[in-house]
Design a protein around this motif. Sequence first.
Motif, PDB file in Angstrom:
ATOM      1  N   LYS A   1       0.767  -1.456  -0.026  1.00  0.00           N
ATOM      2  CA  LYS A   1       0.044   0.193  -0.052  1.00  0.00           C
ATOM      3  C   LYS A   1       0.701   1.346  -0.074  1.00  0.00           C
ATOM      4  CE  LYS A   1      -3.784  -2.153   2.621  1.00  0.00           C
ATOM      5  NZ  LYS A   1      -4.661  -1.905   3.904  1.00  0.00           N
ATOM      6  N   LEU A   2       2.121   0.974   0.359  1.00  0.00           N
ATOM      7  CA  LEU A   2       3.002   2.232   0.224  1.00  0.00           C
ATOM      8  C   LEU A   2       3.325   2.686  -1.266  1.00  0.00           C
ATOM      9  CD1 LEU A   2       5.768   1.389   3.008  1.00  0.00           C
ATOM     10  CD2 LEU A   2       3.903   3.196   3.085  1.00  0.00           C
ATOM     11  N   VAL A   3       2.538   3.522  -1.729  1.00  0.00           N
ATOM     12  CA  VAL A   3       2.595   4.201  -3.106  1.00  0.00           C
ATOM     13  C   VAL A   3       2.573   5.705  -2.818  1.00  0.00           C
ATOM     14  CG1 VAL A   3       1.871   2.094  -4.147  1.00  0.00           C
ATOM     15  CG2 VAL A   3       0.072   4.259  -3.414  1.00  0.00           C
ATOM     16  N   PRO A   4       3.267   6.383  -3.696  1.00  0.00           N
ATOM     17  CA  PRO A   4       3.357   7.888  -3.583  1.00  0.00           C
ATOM     18  C   PRO A   4       2.007   8.424  -3.538  1.00  0.00           C
ATOM     19  CG  PRO A   4       4.810   7.423  -5.140  1.00  0.00           C
ATOM     20  CD  PRO A   4       4.322   6.106  -4.729  1.00  0.00           C
ATOM     21  N   GLY A   5       1.466   9.440  -2.649  1.00  0.00           N
ATOM     22  CA  GLY A   5       0.120   9.703  -2.446  1.00  0.00           C
ATOM     23  C   GLY A   5      -0.413   9.458  -1.326  1.00  0.00           C
ATOM     24  N   ALA A   6       0.049   8.208  -0.834  1.00  0.00           N
ATOM     25  CA  ALA A   6      -0.760   7.293   0.287  1.00  0.00           C
ATOM     26  C   ALA A   6      -0.644   8.223   1.615  1.00  0.00           C
ATOM     27  CB  ALA A   6      -0.379   5.873   0.477  1.00  0.00           C
ATOM     28  N   GLU A   7      -1.369   8.361   2.342  1.00  0.00           N
ATOM     29  CA  GLU A   7      -1.524   9.130   3.822  1.00  0.00           C
ATOM     30  C   GLU A   7      -0.917   7.953   4.824  1.00  0.00           C
ATOM     31  OE1 GLU A   7      -1.931  12.329   6.522  1.00  0.00           O
ATOM     32  OE2 GLU A   7      -2.191  12.147   4.309  1.00  0.00           O
ATOM     33  N   VAL A   8       0.284   8.358   5.308  1.00  0.00           N
ATOM     34  CA  VAL A   8       1.163   7.517   6.304  1.00  0.00           C
ATOM     35  C   VAL A   8       1.171   8.147   7.735  1.00  0.00           C
ATOM     36  CG1 VAL A   8       2.269   6.281   4.395  1.00  0.00           C
ATOM     37  CG2 VAL A   8       3.379   7.955   5.615  1.00  0.00           C
ATOM     38  N   MET A   9       1.803   7.193   8.684  1.00  0.00           N
ATOM     39  CA  MET A   9       2.041   7.707  10.136  1.00  0.00           C
ATOM     40  C   MET A   9       3.014   6.947  10.466  1.00  0.00           C
ATOM     41  SD  MET A   9       0.119   7.175  13.756  1.00  0.00           S
ATOM     42  CE  MET A   9       0.486   5.657  13.996  1.00  0.00           C
ATOM     43  N   THR A  10       4.124   7.664  10.786  1.00  0.00           N
ATOM     44  CA  THR A  10       5.537   6.758  11.153  1.00  0.00           C
ATOM     45  C   THR A  10       5.418   6.422  12.607  1.00  0.00           C
ATOM     46  OG1 THR A  10       6.481   8.834  12.161  1.00  0.00           O
ATOM     47  CG2 THR A  10       6.783   8.405   9.924  1.00  0.00           C
ATOM     48  N   GLN A  11       6.421   5.673  12.945  1.00  0.00           N
ATOM     49  CA  GLN A  11       6.438   5.086  14.432  1.00  0.00           C
ATOM     50  C   GLN A  11       6.472   6.307  15.437  1.00  0.00           C
ATOM     51  OE1 GLN A  11       9.963   2.320  14.475  1.00  0.00           O
ATOM     52  NE2 GLN A  11       8.888   0.817  13.382  1.00  0.00           N
ATOM     53  N   ALA A  12       6.902   7.480  15.182  1.00  0.00           N
ATOM     54  CA  ALA A  12       7.198   8.432  16.265  1.00  0.00           C
ATOM     55  C   ALA A  12       5.447   9.470  16.164  1.00  0.00           C
ATOM     56  CB  ALA A  12       8.032   9.493  15.724  1.00  0.00           C
ATOM     57  N   GLY A  13       4.655   8.856  15.236  1.00  0.00           N
ATOM     58  CA  GLY A  13       3.323   9.464  15.329  1.00  0.00           C
ATOM     59  C   GLY A  13       3.260  10.788  14.310  1.00  0.00           C
ATOM     60  N   ILE A  14       4.320  10.834  13.413  1.00  0.00           N
ATOM     61  CA  ILE A  14       3.926  11.855  12.653  1.00  0.00           C
ATOM     62  C   ILE A  14       3.279  11.525  11.431  1.00  0.00           C
ATOM     63  CG2 ILE A  14       5.618  13.360  10.877  1.00  0.00           C
ATOM     64  CD1 ILE A  14       7.917  12.966  13.043  1.00  0.00           C
ATOM     65  N   PHE A  15       2.213  12.289  10.932  1.00  0.00           N
ATOM     66  CA  PHE A  15       1.455  11.828   9.844  1.00  0.00           C
ATOM     67  C   PHE A  15       1.715  12.817   8.607  1.00  0.00           C
ATOM     68  CE2 PHE A  15      -1.255  10.865  13.427  1.00  0.00           C
ATOM     69  CZ  PHE A  15      -1.952   9.693  12.945  1.00  0.00           C
ATOM     70  N   GLY A  16       1.936  12.214   7.589  1.00  0.00           N
ATOM     71  CA  GLY A  16       2.370  13.022   6.394  1.00  0.00           C
ATOM     72  C   GLY A  16       1.852  12.074   4.975  1.00  0.00           C
ATOM     73  N   THR A  17       2.078  12.627   3.747  1.00  0.00           N
ATOM     74  CA  THR A  17       1.678  11.969   2.753  1.00  0.00           C
ATOM     75  C   THR A  17       3.002  11.609   2.074  1.00  0.00           C
ATOM     76  OG1 THR A  17      -0.066  13.520   2.303  1.00  0.00           O
ATOM     77  CG2 THR A  17       0.542  12.473   0.393  1.00  0.00           C
ATOM     78  N   LEU A  18       2.902  10.253   1.778  1.00  0.00           N
ATOM     79  CA  LEU A  18       4.171   9.611   1.051  1.00  0.00           C
ATOM     80  C   LEU A  18       4.361  10.484  -0.251  1.00  0.00           C
ATOM     81  CD1 LEU A  18       6.315   7.653   1.418  1.00  0.00           C
ATOM     82  CD2 LEU A  18       4.829   5.950   0.320  1.00  0.00           C
ATOM     83  N   VAL A  19       5.552  11.234  -0.523  1.00  0.00           N
ATOM     84  CA  VAL A  19       5.793  11.615  -1.917  1.00  0.00           C
ATOM     85  C   VAL A  19       6.788  10.751  -2.947  1.00  0.00           C
ATOM     86  CG1 VAL A  19       7.288  13.582  -2.854  1.00  0.00           C
ATOM     87  CG2 VAL A  19       6.044  14.050  -0.849  1.00  0.00           C
ATOM     88  N   ALA A  20       7.552  10.066  -2.139  1.00  0.00           N
ATOM     89  CA  ALA A  20       8.506   9.440  -3.053  1.00  0.00           C
ATOM     90  C   ALA A  20       9.124   8.482  -1.986  1.00  0.00           C
ATOM     91  CB  ALA A  20       9.822   9.977  -3.487  1.00  0.00           C
ATOM     92  N   ILE A  21       9.358   6.945  -2.362  1.00  0.00           N
ATOM     93  CA  ILE A  21       9.738   6.036  -1.639  1.00  0.00           C
ATOM     94  C   ILE A  21      11.234   5.230  -2.385  1.00  0.00           C
ATOM     95  CG2 ILE A  21       8.317   4.224  -2.295  1.00  0.00           C
ATOM     96  CD1 ILE A  21       8.912   3.221   0.640  1.00  0.00           C
ATOM     97  N   ASP A  22      12.450   5.011  -1.921  1.00  0.00           N
ATOM     98  CA  ASP A  22      13.489   4.615  -2.538  1.00  0.00           C
ATOM     99  C   ASP A  22      13.830   3.201  -1.894  1.00  0.00           C
ATOM    100  OD1 ASP A  22      16.014   3.973  -3.735  1.00  0.00           O
ATOM    101  OD2 ASP A  22      16.851   5.618  -2.976  1.00  0.00           O
ATOM    102  N   ASN A  23      13.229   2.056  -2.334  1.00  0.00           N
ATOM    103  CA  ASN A  23      13.662   0.863  -1.574  1.00  0.00           C
ATOM    104  C   ASN A  23      14.911   0.352  -1.585  1.00  0.00           C
ATOM    105  OD1 ASN A  23      10.732   0.615  -0.995  1.00  0.00           O
ATOM    106  ND2 ASN A  23      10.408  -0.202  -2.900  1.00  0.00           N
ATOM    107  N   GLU A  24      15.755   0.912  -2.738  1.00  0.00           N
ATOM    108  CA  GLU A  24      17.011   0.486  -2.580  1.00  0.00           C
ATOM    109  C   GLU A  24      17.867   1.084  -1.300  1.00  0.00           C
ATOM    110  OE1 GLU A  24      19.943   1.234  -6.244  1.00  0.00           O
ATOM    111  OE2 GLU A  24      18.465   0.091  -7.005  1.00  0.00           O
ATOM    112  N   ASN A  25      17.438   2.327  -1.166  1.00  0.00           N
ATOM    113  CA  ASN A  25      18.427   2.919   0.121  1.00  0.00           C
ATOM    114  C   ASN A  25      17.520   3.020   1.126  1.00  0.00           C
ATOM    115  OD1 ASN A  25      20.673   3.461  -1.622  1.00  0.00           O
ATOM    116  ND2 ASN A  25      19.617   5.317  -2.558  1.00  0.00           N
ATOM    117  N   HIS A  26      16.411   2.678   1.261  1.00  0.00           N
ATOM    118  CA  HIS A  26      15.396   2.488   2.458  1.00  0.00           C
ATOM    119  C   HIS A  26      14.991   3.954   2.805  1.00  0.00           C
ATOM    120  CE1 HIS A  26      16.026  -1.697   2.345  1.00  0.00           C
ATOM    121  NE2 HIS A  26      17.159  -1.654   2.693  1.00  0.00           N
TER     122      HIS A  26
END
Length: 137
Positions: free
Chosen positions: A33-58
């Motif tokens: 479900k981690l695609v650009p545009g998805a609303e996510v929450m981090t382990q620290a409780g920070i909410f944001g919209t996923l802009v980009a994800i680089d699986n190679e560099n994590h």
Amino acid sequence: MLILPLVLLGVMMLLMWRGNKQRQKQMETMRTKLVPGAEVMTQAGIFGTLVAIDNENHVATLEVSPGVEMRVHSQTVATVVEPTVPNDASSLTDDTTDATPASLDTTDDAAAQFDAHDADLRDGELDGNQDEDRKNR
């Protein structure tokens, strides 16, 4: 006697293995479900919209506010926030009428009781607890 502890150890290992398998499956479905545009929450409780994800560099880039982006480790993304839809349609209407029946409206009764108590205090009719409090001062 030796068989019982071995059987219990085997059952414990089986349950732990099964739990890890289920957790891995949940993480995999979340990662899909981690695609650009998805609303996510981090382990620290920070909410944001996923802009980009680089699986190679994590590295995941989140937009936490308009124009403000932050880079986080991709494993810190804890959940994908799903939009919630109410079960009933009553909350979708813009009904501004007061739905409280008159029998449940006790604000006038409470105000009258407070005024009567306040008048008793002014007249010098104090109960025993208040007399004790006055003596202790």
